[in-house]
Write a protein that holds these residues in place. Structure first.
Motif, PDB file in Angstrom:
ATOM      1  N   VAL A 180       0.880  -1.161   0.000  1.00 43.29           N
ATOM      2  CA  VAL A 180       0.000   0.000   0.000  1.00 43.29           C
ATOM      3  C   VAL A 180       0.926   1.221   0.000  1.00 43.29           C
ATOM      4  O   VAL A 180       1.468   1.621   1.024  1.00 43.29           O
ATOM      5  N   TRP A 181       1.097   1.795  -1.201  1.00 41.52           N
ATOM      6  CA  TRP A 181       2.063   2.873  -1.379  1.00 41.52           C
ATOM      7  C   TRP A 181       1.463   4.242  -1.053  1.00 41.52           C
ATOM      8  O   TRP A 181       0.244   4.422  -1.082  1.00 41.52           O
ATOM      9  N   HIS A 182       2.325   5.197  -0.779  1.00 40.45           N
ATOM     10  CA  HIS A 182       1.927   6.591  -0.551  1.00 40.45           C
ATOM     11  C   HIS A 182       0.821   6.688   0.507  1.00 40.45           C
ATOM     12  O   HIS A 182      -0.132   7.443   0.367  1.00 40.45           O
ATOM     13  N   ALA A 183       0.976   5.919   1.573  1.00 38.96           N
ATOM     14  CA  ALA A 183      -0.095   5.861   2.575  1.00 38.96           C
ATOM     15  C   ALA A 183       0.473   5.855   3.985  1.00 38.96           C
ATOM     16  O   ALA A 183       1.581   5.353   4.233  1.00 38.96           O
ATOM     17  N   VAL A 184      -0.285   6.403   4.898  1.00 36.22           N
ATOM     18  CA  VAL A 184       0.044   6.350   6.323  1.00 36.22           C
ATOM     19  C   VAL A 184      -1.175   5.856   7.086  1.00 36.22           C
ATOM     20  O   VAL A 184      -2.313   6.008   6.630  1.00 36.22           O
ATOM     21  N   VAL A 185      -0.939   5.257   8.240  1.00 34.68           N
ATOM     22  CA  VAL A 185      -2.040   4.821   9.093  1.00 34.68           C
ATOM     23  C   VAL A 185      -2.580   6.026   9.843  1.00 34.68           C
ATOM     24  O   VAL A 185      -1.835   6.753  10.496  1.00 34.68           O
ATOM     25  N   ASP A 186      -3.892   6.213   9.744  1.00 34.26           N
ATOM     26  CA  ASP A 186      -4.548   7.346  10.382  1.00 34.26           C
ATOM     27  C   ASP A 186      -5.251   6.940  11.676  1.00 34.26           C
ATOM     28  O   ASP A 186      -5.443   7.756  12.567  1.00 34.26           O
ATOM     29  N   ASP A 187      -5.636   5.658  11.771  1.00 32.75           N
ATOM     30  CA  ASP A 187      -6.383   5.180  12.931  1.00 32.75           C
ATOM     31  C   ASP A 187      -6.306   3.657  12.961  1.00 32.75           C
ATOM     32  O   ASP A 187      -6.215   3.009  11.909  1.00 32.75           O
ATOM     33  N   VAL A 188      -6.306   3.098  14.176  1.00 23.87           N
ATOM     34  CA  VAL A 188      -6.389   1.649  14.353  1.00 23.87           C
ATOM     35  C   VAL A 188      -7.764   1.354  14.919  1.00 23.87           C
ATOM     36  O   VAL A 188      -8.143   1.902  15.962  1.00 23.87           O
ATOM     37  N   LEU A 189      -8.488   0.507  14.238  1.00 22.75           N
ATOM     38  CA  LEU A 189      -9.903   0.319  14.540  1.00 22.75           C
ATOM     39  C   LEU A 189     -10.189  -1.086  15.073  1.00 22.75           C
ATOM     40  O   LEU A 189      -9.499  -2.042  14.741  1.00 22.75           O
ATOM     41  N   GLY A 190     -11.234  -1.177  15.897  1.00 24.14           N
ATOM     42  CA  GLY A 190     -11.661  -2.463  16.409  1.00 24.14           C
ATOM     43  C   GLY A 190     -12.498  -2.302  17.650  1.00 24.14           C
ATOM     44  O   GLY A 190     -12.731  -1.183  18.133  1.00 24.14           O
ATOM     45  N   ASP A 191     -12.946  -3.443  18.179  1.00 24.23           N
ATOM     46  CA  ASP A 191     -13.722  -3.464  19.407  1.00 24.23           C
ATOM     47  C   ASP A 191     -12.809  -3.895  20.551  1.00 24.23           C
ATOM     48  O   ASP A 191     -12.241  -3.069  21.247  1.00 24.23           O
ATOM     49  N   ASN A 192     -12.625  -5.201  20.716  1.00 25.45           N
ATOM     50  CA  ASN A 192     -11.705  -5.694  21.729  1.00 25.45           C
ATOM     51  C   ASN A 192     -10.336  -6.042  21.147  1.00 25.45           C
ATOM     52  O   ASN A 192      -9.354  -6.161  21.874  1.00 25.45           O
TER      53      ASN A 192
END
Length: 307
Positions: A197-209
């Motif tokens: 996944v090029w030219h990308a940064v992580v903006d948020d980590v998502l989930g419940d538990n």
């Protein structure tokens, strides 16, 4: 003022191994740790690659066993913040919030820490899908989908390692090409389990538990999208916890302390052990080896002072 033959700074596996060997050698020493025993090992949910524990052991459990064993040989352990380490003549002055200790030798074992992304969800899911060590946690993601954040040697090597377990590995990188060495790049580009996944940064980590997805942002357009993953391995660098001695010893460009195979630094009497040392592999098993070597070398060093 207290006087000791040895002060061990840091209560991770390296520090405890050093303390165990020093206590058995009847060295008058003290281990100083500011928090709970175990360092990063204690923050690892499950450790499967430390010899002697078939099926693995919890990081906290292993740390507590190390603490119990070291104490059983008479190691003195002090809970305090070390504020300053100074060299005065042939000896060292170790200042804590409680006292000042004059020491003939020091084993510096303060470890290192990963650099964090600093995004939403990262700390929340630490140990529940967010990891900074594929060697430690990769086996938990067998047949699952994971993301690796970063594009340097460490990130790509760990992504390749993860393909032994995971069904799919995404490498998320803010540039359009990797920074890793060419031979490592070729292996990753040829591995059918790895997507980029090029030219990308992580903006948020998502989930419940547990981690269920990451939200990523295209650095060129700002467009947001979501990528379903079971785990996120972050490799945007590490930093050595060497500030207390950085003006005393020689370090590399990242602050890791330079030492020989005897754990001797550039300062006589000051030894280093564990992740804070410049080395190729940072694991519990290498940390305890460093600590044992440092303690045995200090036994010889102290004997030489009496000659």
């Amino acid at each position: 003022m207290l006087e000791k033959e040895l002060v061990i700074v840091g209560g991770g596996p390296a520090g405890y191994a050093a303390g165990l060997y020093a206590a058995r050698a009847d060295i008058n020493g003290v281990l100083i740790e500011r928090g709970m025993p175990g360092g990063q090992a204690a923050a690892t949910e499950w450790i499967e690659n430390y010899p002697g524990f078939p099926g693995g052991i919890g990081g906290i459990d292993l740390a507590l066993k190390m603490d119990e064993q070291a104490r059983s040989f008479g190691l003195e352990i002090m809970t305090a913040d070390v504020e300053k380490i100074e060299k005065q003549g042939a000896e060292f002055m170790v200042t804590t919030g409680q006292d000042t200790i004059k020491a003939k030798t020091i084993i510096f074992a303060c470890g290192s820490k990963p650099q964090f992304l600093g995004v939403q969800g990262e700390s929340k899911f630490h140990g529940r899908g967010v990891s900074y060590c594929a060697t430690c946690d990769g086996a938990f993601f067998r047949d699952k989908t994971v993301a690796v954040v970063g594009g340097g040697d460490a990130a790509v090597e760990e992504a390749l390692f993860l393909t032994k377990f995971a069904a799919k590995v995404y490498i998320i990188h803010r540039r359009g090409e990797l920074r890793a060495t060419k031979v490592i790049q070729k292996r990753a580009l040829a591995n059918e389990k790895i997507d980029f996944v090029w030219h990308a940064v992580v903006d948020d980590v998502l989930g419940d538990n547990q981690v269920e997805a990451v939200r990523i942002k295209d650095v060129r357009t700002g467009e947001l999208s979501q990528l379903a993953v079971d785990g996120v391995f972050i490799y945007v660098g590490t930093s050595a916890n060497s500030d207390l001695v950085k003006d005393l010893v020689e370090t590399d460009s990242r602050g890791y302390i330079l030492a020989n195979e005897k754990m001797e630094t550039s300062v006589p009497g000051l030894y280093v052990a564990g992740d804070v040392r410049q080395k190729t592999l940072r694991q519990v098993v290498t940390a305890v080896a460093d600590g044992a070597i440092a303690a045995m070398e200090i036994e010889k060093y102290l004997a030489s002072l009496e000659d």
